[in-house]
Structures are given as structure tokens and as C-alpha cells.
Design a protein around this motif. Structure first.
Motif, PDB file in Angstrom:
ATOM      1  N   GLU A   1      34.358  55.241  18.805  1.00  0.00           N
ATOM      2  CA  GLU A   1      35.065  54.117  19.412  1.00  0.00           C
ATOM      3  C   GLU A   1      35.022  54.201  20.939  1.00  0.00           C
ATOM      4  N   GLU A   2      35.153  55.428  21.424  1.00  0.00           N
ATOM      5  CA  GLU A   2      35.142  55.667  22.872  1.00  0.00           C
ATOM      6  C   GLU A   2      33.764  55.309  23.460  1.00  0.00           C
ATOM      7  N   TYR A   3      32.720  55.737  22.757  1.00  0.00           N
ATOM      8  CA  TYR A   3      31.362  55.466  23.252  1.00  0.00           C
ATOM      9  C   TYR A   3      31.076  53.958  23.189  1.00  0.00           C
ATOM     10  N   GLY A   4      31.483  53.327  22.089  1.00  0.00           N
ATOM     11  CA  GLY A   4      31.298  51.872  21.956  1.00  0.00           C
ATOM     12  C   GLY A   4      32.022  51.139  23.080  1.00  0.00           C
ATOM     13  N   GLN A   5      33.242  51.589  23.388  1.00  0.00           N
ATOM     14  CA  GLN A   5      34.021  50.940  24.458  1.00  0.00           C
ATOM     15  C   GLN A   5      33.342  51.112  25.808  1.00  0.00           C
ATOM     16  N   LYS A   6      32.708  52.258  25.986  1.00  0.00           N
ATOM     17  CA  LYS A   6      31.994  52.529  27.252  1.00  0.00           C
ATOM     18  C   LYS A   6      30.865  51.502  27.433  1.00  0.00           C
ATOM     19  N   ILE A   7      30.119  51.267  26.358  1.00  0.00           N
ATOM     20  CA  ILE A   7      29.023  50.287  26.440  1.00  0.00           C
ATOM     21  C   ILE A   7      29.613  48.900  26.705  1.00  0.00           C
TER      22      ILE A   7
ATOM     23  N   VAL B   1      28.971  46.121  29.682  1.00  0.00           N
ATOM     24  CA  VAL B   1      28.590  44.727  29.398  1.00  0.00           C
ATOM     25  C   VAL B   1      29.534  43.782  30.144  1.00  0.00           C
ATOM     26  N   ASP B   2      30.826  44.115  30.155  1.00  0.00           N
ATOM     27  CA  ASP B   2      31.829  43.219  30.743  1.00  0.00           C
ATOM     28  C   ASP B   2      31.964  43.334  32.256  1.00  0.00           C
ATOM     29  N   HIS B   3      31.551  44.457  32.823  1.00  0.00           N
ATOM     30  CA  HIS B   3      31.868  44.672  34.246  1.00  0.00           C
ATOM     31  C   HIS B   3      30.679  44.815  35.189  1.00  0.00           C
TER      32      HIS B   3
ATOM     33  N   ALA C   1      30.176  52.127  36.005  1.00  0.00           N
ATOM     34  CA  ALA C   1      29.791  50.721  36.205  1.00  0.00           C
ATOM     35  C   ALA C   1      29.211  50.524  37.606  1.00  0.00           C
ATOM     36  N   LYS C   2      29.767  51.205  38.595  1.00  0.00           N
ATOM     37  CA  LYS C   2      29.248  51.080  39.977  1.00  0.00           C
ATOM     38  C   LYS C   2      27.826  51.619  40.067  1.00  0.00           C
TER      39      LYS C   2
ATOM     40  N   GLU D   1      23.006  41.558  32.092  1.00  0.00           N
ATOM     41  CA  GLU D   1      22.311  40.714  31.097  1.00  0.00           C
ATOM     42  C   GLU D   1      20.796  40.701  31.304  1.00  0.00           C
ATOM     43  N   ARG D   2      20.343  41.140  32.470  1.00  0.00           N
ATOM     44  CA  ARG D   2      18.888  41.154  32.749  1.00  0.00           C
ATOM     45  C   ARG D   2      18.216  42.428  32.232  1.00  0.00           C
ATOM     46  N   VAL D   3      19.018  43.438  31.867  1.00  0.00           N
ATOM     47  CA  VAL D   3      18.427  44.731  31.497  1.00  0.00           C
ATOM     48  C   VAL D   3      18.807  45.109  30.068  1.00  0.00           C
ATOM     49  N   THR D   4      18.099  46.119  29.546  1.00  0.00           N
ATOM     50  CA  THR D   4      18.427  46.636  28.213  1.00  0.00           C
ATOM     51  C   THR D   4      19.335  47.848  28.377  1.00  0.00           C
ATOM     52  N   ILE D   5      20.414  47.874  27.611  1.00  0.00           N
ATOM     53  CA  ILE D   5      21.275  49.067  27.615  1.00  0.00           C
ATOM     54  C   ILE D   5      20.792  49.988  26.498  1.00  0.00           C
TER      55      ILE D   5
END
Ligand code: KIV
Ligand code: ZN
Length: 387
Positions: free
Chosen positions: A178-184, A188-190, A152-153, A195-199
Motif C-alpha cells: 500500500e505504501e509503495y502504491g501510494q508513493k507512485i 502521478v498527482d504531484h 517528487a522534486k 504524464e509525458r513519461v513512463t513510471i
């Protein structure tokens, strides 16, 4: 959040890393044009610093293919980035894709660096790329094995530096969906400014989970999927484009869309397979030779009554003319009657058992019974009685 998922095709870059399957400039242009017609949003055309031939290919694609974004790969290295910029300078919509490893494994044993220095290098790479193009994608190589807090940093720093797309590769194909989804979701949360970029997802298939991981990424906020035709790529390959597109299309309760012309999926699969000299496994989803072939009696009977009994995709939706009923020793009477009728032959009801018994004997012997075999069988055993 928008529900359009961008399809980023990397057949010509990551896909082309299959040993012995390299493509020359002319071949790459043909495939790039087919990808444009398929409707992909981004074509990763190559890695321009890697060889003069690849530089020339990327340049030619940038000059000849105008609809999708044309992306060039670079490491977070000044010379790479400048060379990538030169290769795509004539593109209508150029993108530089730059980045470096962010897992401790990569930082300490490959880059021989530190976590702080990796962030500095990533930021410097994005800033340099921004001098040449507006659209800069950053990849955090081995993000799949990168600690989420540190990832995230890194992502926050490159977003602040001007990255427009952030790519979260599961480089080694290690993650569970599930692990990969949680990573994304964690990003998104941190991450400030996310919100300005595409993941973007970029999943490898070492454990056969690339498609599942990409879909989990989308369900948790990614809006670009990096993938290849036929799932080609080094080792066990990349996420398969056709699988992702058809999953998003067939599961209507999922709200996502793509711009892919699905009826072009099988033709482009054949084009890539033939040009690369890389056969597609027969049981490959969507584009394998057996994807719409039915050979066991129970399934054949069901399909003949109603195709949807055993098919969730209409073959025409993905560019295949029709499903096939193949004749083997596991086939039933319904399938045999169906195939004989297609040959314009009428077998008298009283002869049905005899024909079926003879067919089974033949199928046990030759495994796959083709039209010519069937005609011969009928001729041998029924010639005097058929109309
Ligand atoms: O798998 C990977 O990490 C990559 C990057 C270079 C994007 O291919
Ligand atoms: Zn990759």
C-alpha cells in the motif's frame, strides 16, 4: 491511461549480481535472444563501466538483439554515462539508465552530499545521457525510503531535463504494497510533466513483497515493471518476471496486458537457472518443480475429477506439459488408481485394498513412489492375478 505494461528484464544486470552466478558474453547473448523471443520490451544488458567483459557483453547484445530496447546502466557519473553510450551505440533502440540515491540515508551516509546537490547531479546526468540517446531512464535509488515530497522534486527536475522513463526503486525491499502504491500515486498527482513519461517499478524482495509491490505500483499508475527471470538478484532477489506476468494475465478484472509469450516462461526459467548454476526452489510460483504437482489425497482426487479444482493456471499456458500426480504416503486411492492405469496395468477390484495397503507401506518407507517402484510393487503382490 494506456493499459499495456512494459516488461523491463534486468536478469542480465541486477539478476546477474547473484554471488557466484556471473555470466560470460556468450551466455548473456543466448539469454538475451531467449528474452527477445519471450517478448520482453526492454533488456537491461549490463553495467558497461563495471568491467571490460560486461562492456563487451552489452555491446554484443546491442549488435545482435534488435527487437527490444537495449538498456545500459550507469551511475550519475560522466565516465559511466559515456561508456554506457559507447556500449549501446549500435543498438536499434538504445536506452541509458542513470541515477543516484535519493533517500536521506543514501544522500548523507553514502553520497555524503545534500538534497540540493543530488537534484543537480541527477539533472546533469540526464542531460549528458540525452546527448547520446533520446531514451533516458532515471533511477532514484532507494526511492522506497525517500520522503515523497522530496522524491517528487527530484522526479520533476529529471523529467524537465528530458528523462523518458522514471524508475522508483524499492532498493532495500522495505515498502509495504500500500505504501509503495501510494508513493507512485503521489508522483502521478504531484509531478509536473509526469504524464509525458513512463513510471517504472523496481522492487527487491528482502521481505518477500517484491511482486506485491510491483503490482501495487501498476495499479497506481506505473506502466513498466523491472524484474528478473526466477526473481534472481542479489540478496533475496528482484521481482519475479513470471509472477508479475501471470498475475496480470490471470486476474482478468485487472485491465492490464503484457506482450509476453507465457508458454516460454518455463523453458527460459530452466535456461537461466542452468546457465547461472542457480537452482529454482521447488515451490517457486509458476516455474518451481512442484508448481503443478499434487501430492495429498484430497487435492489429487479433486484434480483428477477436474484440474481447475486446485489449479488456477493451465500448465500448458506456461510451458509445462501437464500437471503431475505424485505418490507419497499422503496420496489417496484415486491417485494410486490413476497412476497405475497410466502404466497400462489393470488391478482387479478385489485386490484394490491389498495394493493400496502395500503402497502405503512402501511410501512410508521411501517417501516418493515412482513408476518403477509401482511396477515392482504390482509384480510382487499381484503378478499372478493381473491381466
Ligand atoms: O535496486 C536499485 O535501486 C537498482 C538501481 C541501480 C536501478 O538496481
Ligand atoms: Zn535493483
Amino acid at each position: 491511461m494506456e493499459n499495456k505494461v512494459d516488461i523491463f528484464d534486468t536478469t542480465l544486470r541486477d539478476g546477474e549480481q547473484v554471488p557466484g552466478c556471473g555470466l560470460n558474453k556468450e551466455e548473456k547473448i543466448i539469454i538475451a535472444k531467449a528474452l527477445e523471443e519471450l517478448g520482453v520490451d526492454v533488456i537491461e544488458a549490463g553495467f558497461p563501466i563495471s568491467s571490460p567483459g560486461d562492456f563487451a557483453s552489452v555491446k554484443a547484445i546491442a549488435e545482435n538483439v534488435k527487437e527490444p530496447v537495449i538498456c545500459a546502466l550507469s551511475r550519475a557519473v560522466e565516465k559511466d554515462i559515456i561508456t554506457a553510450a559507447q556500449a549501446i551505440e549500435n543498438a536499434a533502440r538504445p536506452r541509458i539508465h542513470t541515477g543516484l540515491g535519493t533517500s536521506d540515508q543514501h544522500i548523507f551516509t553514502k553520497l555524503k552530499s545534500t538534497r540540493e546537490k543530488v537534484i543537480e547531479r541527477g539533472v546533469a546526468a540526464v542531460k549528458l545521457a540525452k546527448k547520446y540517446v533520446e531514451d533516458v531512464e532515471f533511477y532514484a535509488e532507494d526511492a522506497g525510503r525517500t520522503d515523497n515530497e522530496y522524491l517528487a522534486k527530484v522526479i520533476e527536475a529529471v523529467v524537465a531535463a528530458g528523462a523518458t522513463v522514471v524508475n522508483i526503486p524499492d532498493t532495500t525491499g522495505y515498502c509495504l504494497p500500500e505504501e509503495y502504491g501510494q508513493k507512485i500515486k503521489y508522483l502521478v498527482d504531484h509531478v509536473k510533466g509526469i504524464e509525458r513519461v513512463t513510471i517504472s517499478t523496481h522492487c527487491h524482495n528482502d521481505l518477500g513483497l517484491a511482486t506485491a509491490n510491483s503490482i501495487a505500483g501498476v495499479q497506481n499508475g506505473a506502466r513498466q515493471v523491472e524484474c528478473t527471470i526466477n526473481g534472481c538478484g542479489e540478496r533475496a532477489g528482484n521481482t519475479s518476471l513470471e509472477e508479475v506476468v501471470m498475475i496480470l494475465r490471470k486476474h482478468r478484472w485487472l485491465p492490464y496486458t503484457t506482450g509476453i509469450a507465457t508458454e516460454r516462461l518455463n523453458p527460459i526459467s530452466r535456461l537461466v537457472s542452468e546457465t547461472m548454476g542457480m537452482p529454482v526452489q521447488p515451490n517457486k510460483a509458476i516455474v518451481g518443480a512442484n508448481a503443478f504437482a499434487h501430492s495429498s489425497g484430497i487435492h489429487q482426487d479433486g484434480v483428477i475429477k477436474n484440474r481447475e479444482n486446485y489449479e488456477i493456471i493451465d500448465p500448458r499456458e506456461v510451458g509445462v506439459d501437464e500437471s503431475s500426480i505424485v505418490l507419497t504416503a499422503r496420496s489417496g486411492r484415486a491417485a494410486l488408481a490413476y497412476r497405475i492405469k497410466r502404466l497400462g496395468i489393470e488391478v482387479p477390484a478385489a485386490e484394490g485394498d491389498l495394493v493400496y495397503d502395500k503402497f502405503l507401506e512402501l511410501a512410508d518407507r521411501i517417501k516418493l513412489v515412482k513408476d518403477e517402484d509401482l511396477k515392482e510393487l504390482v509384480k510382487q503382490h499381484l503378478a499372478p492375478t493381473i491381466k
